[in-house]
Design an enzyme around this catalytic site. Sequence first.
Site, mmCIF file in Angstrom:
data_model
loop_
_atom_site.group_PDB
_atom_site.id
_atom_site.type_symbol
_atom_site.label_atom_id
_atom_site.label_comp_id
_atom_site.label_asym_id
_atom_site.label_seq_id
_atom_site.Cartn_x
_atom_site.Cartn_y
_atom_site.Cartn_z
ATOM 1 N N HIS A 40 40.913 71.336 42.378
ATOM 2 C CA HIS A 40 42.100 70.923 43.134
ATOM 3 C C HIS A 40 41.923 69.517 43.692
ATOM 4 O O HIS A 40 42.604 69.141 44.635
ATOM 5 C CB HIS A 40 42.389 71.933 44.241
ATOM 6 C CG HIS A 40 42.691 73.299 43.693
ATOM 7 N ND1 HIS A 40 43.886 73.614 43.123
ATOM 8 C CD2 HIS A 40 41.904 74.399 43.568
ATOM 9 C CE1 HIS A 40 43.849 74.864 42.685
ATOM 10 N NE2 HIS A 40 42.646 75.361 42.947
ATOM 11 N N TRP A 42 10.363 78.231 80.052
ATOM 12 C CA TRP A 42 11.622 78.036 79.339
ATOM 13 C C TRP A 42 12.302 79.386 79.415
ATOM 14 O O TRP A 42 11.882 80.333 78.764
ATOM 15 C CB TRP A 42 11.332 77.613 77.890
ATOM 16 C CG TRP A 42 12.539 77.023 77.246
ATOM 17 C CD1 TRP A 42 13.043 75.777 77.453
ATOM 18 C CD2 TRP A 42 13.389 77.643 76.296
ATOM 19 N NE1 TRP A 42 14.160 75.592 76.690
ATOM 20 C CE2 TRP A 42 14.404 76.711 75.975
ATOM 21 C CE3 TRP A 42 13.415 78.892 75.677
ATOM 22 C CZ2 TRP A 42 15.409 76.999 75.070
ATOM 23 C CZ3 TRP A 42 14.426 79.165 74.786
ATOM 24 C CH2 TRP A 42 15.409 78.218 74.491
ATOM 25 N N ASN A 69 3.757 83.626 78.077
ATOM 26 C CA ASN A 69 4.660 82.995 77.114
ATOM 27 C C ASN A 69 5.033 84.085 76.123
ATOM 28 O O ASN A 69 4.153 84.765 75.605
ATOM 29 C CB ASN A 69 3.900 81.840 76.430
ATOM 30 C CG ASN A 69 4.692 81.209 75.299
ATOM 31 O OD1 ASN A 69 5.902 81.403 75.185
ATOM 32 N ND2 ASN A 69 4.013 80.449 74.464
ATOM 33 N N GLY A 70 6.326 84.302 75.876
ATOM 34 C CA GLY A 70 6.735 85.343 74.927
ATOM 35 C C GLY A 70 7.699 86.313 75.587
ATOM 36 O O GLY A 70 8.310 86.005 76.612
ATOM 37 N N GLU A 94 26.569 73.896 55.496
ATOM 38 C CA GLU A 94 25.403 73.592 56.333
ATOM 39 C C GLU A 94 24.413 72.695 55.575
ATOM 40 O O GLU A 94 23.848 71.767 56.148
ATOM 41 C CB GLU A 94 24.741 74.900 56.801
ATOM 42 C CG GLU A 94 23.473 74.761 57.620
ATOM 43 C CD GLU A 94 23.616 73.910 58.884
ATOM 44 O OE1 GLU A 94 24.729 73.540 59.261
ATOM 45 O OE2 GLU A 94 22.564 73.593 59.470
ATOM 46 N N ARG A 149 7.461 70.810 74.807
ATOM 47 C CA ARG A 149 7.881 72.147 74.383
ATOM 48 C C ARG A 149 9.212 72.556 75.033
ATOM 49 O O ARG A 149 9.819 73.528 74.615
ATOM 50 C CB ARG A 149 6.803 73.181 74.761
ATOM 51 C CG ARG A 149 5.522 73.033 73.982
ATOM 52 C CD ARG A 149 4.406 73.827 74.618
ATOM 53 N NE ARG A 149 4.567 75.268 74.477
ATOM 54 C CZ ARG A 149 4.082 75.997 73.497
ATOM 55 N NH1 ARG A 149 3.407 75.413 72.526
ATOM 56 N NH2 ARG A 149 4.251 77.297 73.469
ATOM 57 N N LYS A 168 23.198 69.000 56.822
ATOM 58 C CA LYS A 168 21.783 68.653 57.019
ATOM 59 C C LYS A 168 21.457 67.377 56.269
ATOM 60 O O LYS A 168 20.830 66.474 56.808
ATOM 61 C CB LYS A 168 20.847 69.754 56.490
ATOM 62 C CG LYS A 168 20.575 70.967 57.313
ATOM 63 C CD LYS A 168 19.938 70.781 58.645
ATOM 64 C CE LYS A 168 20.919 70.385 59.697
ATOM 65 N NZ LYS A 168 21.578 71.408 60.451
ATOM 66 N N CYS A 210 7.570 78.422 76.605
ATOM 67 C CA CYS A 210 6.773 78.190 77.804
ATOM 68 C C CYS A 210 5.448 77.525 77.454
ATOM 69 O O CYS A 210 4.933 77.659 76.351
ATOM 70 C CB CYS A 210 6.490 79.518 78.493
ATOM 71 S SG CYS A 210 7.976 80.428 78.854
ATOM 72 N N GLU A 240 23.259 64.180 57.802
ATOM 73 C CA GLU A 240 22.882 63.712 59.142
ATOM 74 C C GLU A 240 21.488 63.109 59.210
ATOM 75 O O GLU A 240 21.247 62.235 60.022
ATOM 76 C CB GLU A 240 23.069 64.795 60.211
ATOM 77 C CG GLU A 240 22.046 65.897 60.227
ATOM 78 C CD GLU A 240 22.250 66.879 61.374
ATOM 79 O OE1 GLU A 240 22.566 66.481 62.487
ATOM 80 O OE2 GLU A 240 22.064 68.085 61.126
ATOM 81 N N LYS A 272 20.970 65.066 70.466
ATOM 82 C CA LYS A 272 20.678 66.497 70.332
ATOM 83 C C LYS A 272 21.775 67.331 70.968
ATOM 84 O O LYS A 272 22.208 68.336 70.420
ATOM 85 C CB LYS A 272 19.317 66.813 70.971
ATOM 86 C CG LYS A 272 18.924 68.291 70.884
ATOM 87 C CD LYS A 272 18.736 68.703 69.438
ATOM 88 C CE LYS A 272 18.487 70.179 69.261
ATOM 89 N NZ LYS A 272 18.790 70.622 67.879
HETATM 90 O O1 M6R Z 1 24.097 72.816 70.886
HETATM 91 P P1 M6R Z 1 25.193 73.187 69.941
HETATM 92 O O2 M6R Z 1 24.827 74.278 69.015
HETATM 93 O O3 M6R Z 1 26.505 73.453 70.637
HETATM 94 O O4 M6R Z 1 25.425 71.880 69.072
HETATM 95 C C1 M6R Z 1 26.444 71.812 68.130
HETATM 96 C C2 M6R Z 1 26.271 70.632 67.218
HETATM 97 O O5 M6R Z 1 26.305 69.435 67.943
HETATM 98 C C3 M6R Z 1 24.963 70.703 66.422
HETATM 99 O O6 M6R Z 1 24.866 71.889 65.700
HETATM 100 C C4 M6R Z 1 24.886 69.512 65.442
HETATM 101 O O7 M6R Z 1 25.845 69.645 64.453
HETATM 102 C C5 M6R Z 1 23.481 69.418 64.835
HETATM 103 N N1 M6R Z 1 23.023 68.060 64.861
HETATM 104 C C6 M6R Z 1 23.410 69.859 63.418
HETATM 105 O O8 M6R Z 1 22.150 69.747 62.881
#
Ligand code: M6R
Length: 609
Positions: free
Chosen positions: A505, A74, A100-101, A482, A27, A486, A2, A489, A604
């Site tokens: 393998h 939010w 906020n919180g 993961e 935000r 990271k 928020c 991407e 996103k």
């Molecule tokens: O909003 P979501 O968690 O469903 O999104 C899933 C993926 O699109 C998301 O985690 C994507 O892999 C990110 N860019 C990873 O950093």
Amino acid sequence: MCGIVGYVGEGQAASFLLDGLTRLEYRGYDSAGIAIYDGQKIQVEKSVGRLDSLKEKIKDAVPLGGLGIGHTRWATHGRPVEMNAHPHTDCTGEFVVVHNGIIENYLTLKEELIQQGHTFKSDTDTEVAVHLLEEVYDGDFEKSVREVLHRIEGSYSLVFMSKKHPDRLICTKQDNPLIIGLGECENFIASDIPAIIDRTRRAYIVKDGEIVVVKKDAVKILHHDGTLGKLEVFHITWNAEAAEKGGYEHFMLKEIHEQPKAVRNTISPRIAKDGCSIVMDELQWDAEYLSSFHKIFMIACGTAYHAALVGKYYIEKLVRLPVEVDIASEFRYRSPILDEQTLAIVVSQSGETSDTLAALREAKKLGAKTLAITNVVGSSVAREAEQVLYTWAGPEIAVASTKAYTTQLATMFMLAVYMAGIKKNISSPRMQVLIQALQRLPEQLGKTMEDVEQIKTFAKQYGFREDVFFIGRSLDYSVALEGALKLKEISYIHAEAYAAGELKHGPLALVVEGLPVIVLATQKKVYEKTISNIKEIKARDAVVIGIAVEDDHELEKYVDHVIKVPVTEELLNPLLTVVPLQLLAYYAAIARGCDVDKPRNLAKSVTVE
Ligand code: M6R
């Protein structure tokens, strides 16, 4: 998260409130509102959606007056609808608050206040603060606010306004940001610097527990014990863009650094006061309900899928129920076997990922019970699943998911402990040990970010290689996946994650001299096996960076470099080991000149199949 603004001065409050809230739009929010005292009454205006809707709503009759507060919400408690938008008023309309919180004990307070005759108009936790103020008010505004603060628990920044005291606003904070902008014949309140940057460059940064009384020509700071504090002026030198990112160069870095707070927000409302059990008011499951499930499915995409892999481990280990993890885009095309004895858990930061939503609908169609783990209140998965657990990470703006992952892990860990408790699969002392470890995490997360020099050096040194391998076994393998995601991407380096035992393998054929291989080695049961895999890699002259826990003095004998994280319960290691991998990806992307927050080809929220 928020956004909060407040104004007291000789100008028009509305002008600052609307400008300030616009400056806080980054935000994230789903509704907005303002309250202005016009000399006779307090006028409250709210609107769902973008700020423009609020501006449109009031454009022909902008409330006039030099005292006001405003808010972008939010959603956390209660859906993003107008009645839940702030500001909130007491029964008389004489007191108003923005917040906020999270007020953790709001349910108890709400029940008490309802019994005392108060009428609530929203589903929010916030509203209790203003009814409580109405209840305790005895003519002394400051003293009454202090009494309110004695009663509420949680994290907050709050601004109170009263028709009875039109010369002031009173604000306070605990674990949430709040600043006072210092002007000439006017002063400002805001949750973040961008809101005031056009009006003043002089600010006071409010500290936890302080109560600040803001008048147009005076700012009084009161410590927790009632003694007077000193107004230390902070001179703002940032430009607006830097201010939005809280001084960090990118949202991703800001969000990495927000993890201690995000995880604290996720866990603290769910740990019982005595620290002995997990409370999930949202679920209220019992043994009979749990025994109706023979199987669990966890379904997600991207980072959320990687989090679900860790969740599977938690549930299988602690609850002893079989868990299958599926990539959402694969799930419904492979005739999955689900029925009313299945619990389908969908995990999604945004709650809007179309494949995850489609998988949720498929699971429902097949008769499964459904639970969503998501960060966005009122999102599609939150609305469509039968039950929801929110992760309370706050809005995540960078495309690369960071704090969403750690809060998803914390949520799934608590869910597993909660279920294990109901099923009596876990002894009370063991449960207490796990909960204590959970409570130490926010501080330990902070420690993982203290010294980034080593990571920066690796990022520069290896950032120009075209390939990187990530390997690990057991929980470490999930984190390796993961880490690789990271890196690829945001830095566009080709990164592959493998279960360490799988190397020979096939992928070992790609291990050549100088190839950077990141090896996570935090799981005792498979530690020796991981060391054997490291030896295989070193025999091919690759460069190994090990990720280990602080009390491991063995790994350095076998690898080229080691990054260490604080010691915690082995199950919780993924929450800590992921941080150096996030930072490595971040600094590698910087070294390669990539657009960290908006990587090429990615969005996103993926709302198309
Ligand atoms: O909003 P979501 O968690 O469903 O999104 C899933 C993926 O699109 C998301 O985690 C994507 O892999 C990110 N860019 C990873 O950093």
